[in-house]
Design an enzyme around this catalytic site. Structure first.
Site, short mmCIF file in Angstrom:
data_model
loop_
_atom_site.label_atom_id
_atom_site.label_comp_id
_atom_site.label_asym_id
_atom_site.label_seq_id
_atom_site.Cartn_x
_atom_site.Cartn_y
_atom_site.Cartn_z
N GLY A 93 34.02 54.82 -51.38
CA GLY A 93 34.56 56.17 -51.35
C GLY A 93 33.69 57.13 -50.55
N GLU A 113 35.14 59.02 -41.07
CA GLU A 113 35.91 58.41 -39.99
C GLU A 113 35.59 56.94 -39.78
OE1 GLU A 113 35.96 60.89 -36.37
OE2 GLU A 113 35.79 62.57 -37.77
N HIS A 131 35.12 54.74 -42.22
CA HIS A 131 36.03 54.06 -43.15
C HIS A 131 37.46 54.07 -42.59
CE1 HIS A 131 32.93 55.55 -46.21
NE2 HIS A 131 32.89 54.24 -46.36
N GLY A 183 32.70 46.76 -42.08
CA GLY A 183 32.06 47.41 -40.94
C GLY A 183 30.80 46.69 -40.49
N GLU A 184 30.59 46.71 -39.17
CA GLU A 184 29.32 46.20 -38.62
C GLU A 184 28.16 47.10 -38.99
OE1 GLU A 184 29.98 45.80 -34.43
OE2 GLU A 184 30.83 43.78 -34.65
N ARG A 203 26.01 58.53 -47.08
CA ARG A 203 24.70 59.04 -47.49
C ARG A 203 24.18 60.14 -46.55
NH1 ARG A 203 24.00 53.35 -49.37
NH2 ARG A 203 23.57 53.49 -51.61
P1 AMP Z 1 30.63 51.91 -48.07
O1 AMP Z 1 31.66 52.80 -48.63
O2 AMP Z 1 29.46 52.64 -47.48
O3 AMP Z 1 30.23 50.80 -49.00
O4 AMP Z 1 31.29 51.20 -46.82
C1 AMP Z 1 32.55 50.60 -46.92
C2 AMP Z 1 32.85 49.88 -45.64
O5 AMP Z 1 32.83 50.81 -44.56
C3 AMP Z 1 31.81 48.81 -45.29
O6 AMP Z 1 32.46 47.69 -44.74
C4 AMP Z 1 30.95 49.50 -44.27
O7 AMP Z 1 30.30 48.61 -43.39
C5 AMP Z 1 31.98 50.34 -43.55
N1 AMP Z 1 31.35 51.47 -42.86
C6 AMP Z 1 30.45 52.35 -43.36
N2 AMP Z 1 30.06 53.21 -42.41
C7 AMP Z 1 30.73 52.88 -41.27
C8 AMP Z 1 30.76 53.39 -39.93
N3 AMP Z 1 30.01 54.44 -39.57
N4 AMP Z 1 31.55 52.79 -39.03
C9 AMP Z 1 32.33 51.72 -39.39
N5 AMP Z 1 32.35 51.19 -40.63
C10 AMP Z 1 31.56 51.76 -41.56
#
Ligand code: AMP
Length: 281
Positions: A34, A38, A40, A150-151, A190
Site C-alpha cells: 500500500g 506511480e 506501483h 518490481g525490479e 518510505r
Molecule cells: P511495496 O509496496 O514497497 O512492498 O512494493 C510492492 C511492489 O512494488 C514490489 O514488487 C516492489 O518492487 C514494487 N515497487 C516499489 N517501488 C517501485 C518503483 N519505484 N518502481 C517500480 N516498482 C516498484
C-alpha cells in the site's frame, strides 16, 4: 471518485476469483504493502496487459519486518490507494493481520540461493522468510496466472522467482522496471519519511549507481569503482549497508563485468530512513 472494490477476507477474494474463472478470465496479481505511488501503478498497468482481471493486494506484512524496523509507522492509506487505483484494478485484497496469520499460525517458507546472497538478508535476517511465506499465501489465495514484481526490490524479485520455480507454483513472474522521480530517486513508500534536507540528498544514490555502472562498462575493476562509490555516498551523509556488484541472475559476487550480466545493488541509510536501489551495468 471511483474506489476499487475491496475483499477483506480470503473467502471474499476466492468468491470473486471463482466468478472470473467461470468467465474464462486470466488473473494477474500485484502484491503491495500500500501507500501506492506511480511505481506501483506501473506494475498494475503491466498486469492489465497480461490478464483480463487484476487483483492488487495491500497488506503490511508484519513477518517481513525486523523488531527494530518501521512496521508500526509504515503508512496505511487504504482509501486513498483504492481511489488511486480506480478502475485500473478489479479488486483490492486487503486482509487483516488476523486473517493472514490466525492464532496458532506455524508455517514458514524459507529458501537459500538468492535469499542468502549477503545483501538485504545480511541486514534483515528474517525478511525473506516473511516475504516468501506471505507471497506463497497470496499465490494460493488468489491462484493468479501472472504476478508482477518490481525490479526496485531486485533481490526480492529473484527470491520470488526462485521460490515459484522450486515449488512448481503455476504462476508466471513478470518484472517491472523501477519508476523514478525526475531527479532519479526511485519511488518508494518510505520516501515520505525523508525530511526536506534528506530528500535533497537522496538522489545521490541513483547518481552514484549510474557513475559506477558507467565506469564498470568502460572496463574499470569493481575493486576500484565500488570503494569510490561508497566514499561518495558516505561523504554525502549516508550510512551504507552495502554497495555491491553482483551477477544479475544468481546474485553471486563478480570479479569481471565483461564475462557475465552484472547488477549494482545498494542499501544506505539517511537520517534514519533506509533506502535501497539497483541498476543494470
Ligand atoms: P511495496 O509496496 O514497497 O512492498 O512494493 C510492492 C511492489 O512494488 C514490489 O514488487 C516492489 O518492487 C514494487 N515497487 C516499489 N517501488 C517501485 C518503483 N519505484 N518502481 C517500480 N516498482 C516498484
Amino acid at each position: 471518485m471511483h474506489m476499487t472494490p475491496v475483499a477483506p477476507t480470503v473467502e471474499a477474494l476466492r468468491r470473486a476469483v471463482g466468478n472470473w474463472r467461470r468467465e474464462g478470465a486470466r488473473i494477474a496479481l500485484v502484491p503491495t504493502m500500500g501507500a501506492l505511488h506511480e511505481g506501483h501503478l506501473s506494475l498494475v498497468e503491466i498486469a492489465r496487459r497480461q490478464a483480463e482481471r487484476v487483483v492488487v493486494s495491500i497488506f503490511v506484512n508484519p513477518t517481513q519486518f525486523g523488531p527494530n524496523e518501521d512496521f508500526a509507522k509504515y503508512p496505511r492509506t487504504l482509501d486513498d490507494d483504492r481511489r488511486r487505483l480506480g478502475t485500473l484494478a478489479d479488486l483490492v485484497f486487503a486482509p487483516s493481520v488476523e486473517e493472514m496469520y490466525p492464532a496458532g499460525f506455524a508455517t514458514t517458507v524459507s529458501l537459500e540461493g538468492p535469499a542468502t546472497a549477503g545483501l538485504e538478508d545480511a541486514f534483515r535476517p528474517t525478511h525473506f522468510a516473511g516475504v516468501a511465506t506471505v507471497v506463497s499465501k497470496l499465490f494460493i489465495q488468489t491462484t493468479p496466472d501472472f504476478a508482477v514484481f518490481g525490479e526496485k526490490d531486485y533481490q526480492q524479485l529473484k527470491v520470488v522467482t526462485r521460490m515459484t520455480r522450486d515449488l512448481d507454483l503455476p504462476v508466471t513472474i513478470v518484472p517491472g522496471e523501477t519508476v523514478r522521480e525526475a531527479d532519479g530517486l526511485a519511488m518508494s513508500s518510505r520516501n515520505r519519511y525523508l525530511s526536506a534536507e534528506a530528500r535533497a540528498k537522496a538522489p545521490a544514490i541513483h547518481a552514484t549507481l549510474s557513475t559506477c555502472a558507467a565506469r564498470l562498462r568502460t572496463g574499470e575493476a569493481p575493486a576500484t569503482v565500488l570503494p569510490d562509490g561508497r566514499r561518495r555516498l558516505t561523504d554525502a551523509g549516508f550510512t551504507i549497508d552495502y554497495l555491491e556488484a553482483r551477477n544479475a541472475e544468481t546474485l553471486a559476487p563478480v570479479e569481471s563485468v565483461q564475462a557475465e550480466p552484472v547488477r549494482l545493488l545498494v542499501a544506505a541509510r539517511l537520517d534514519g530512513t533506509r533506502l535501497i536501489d539497483n541498476l543494470a551495468v
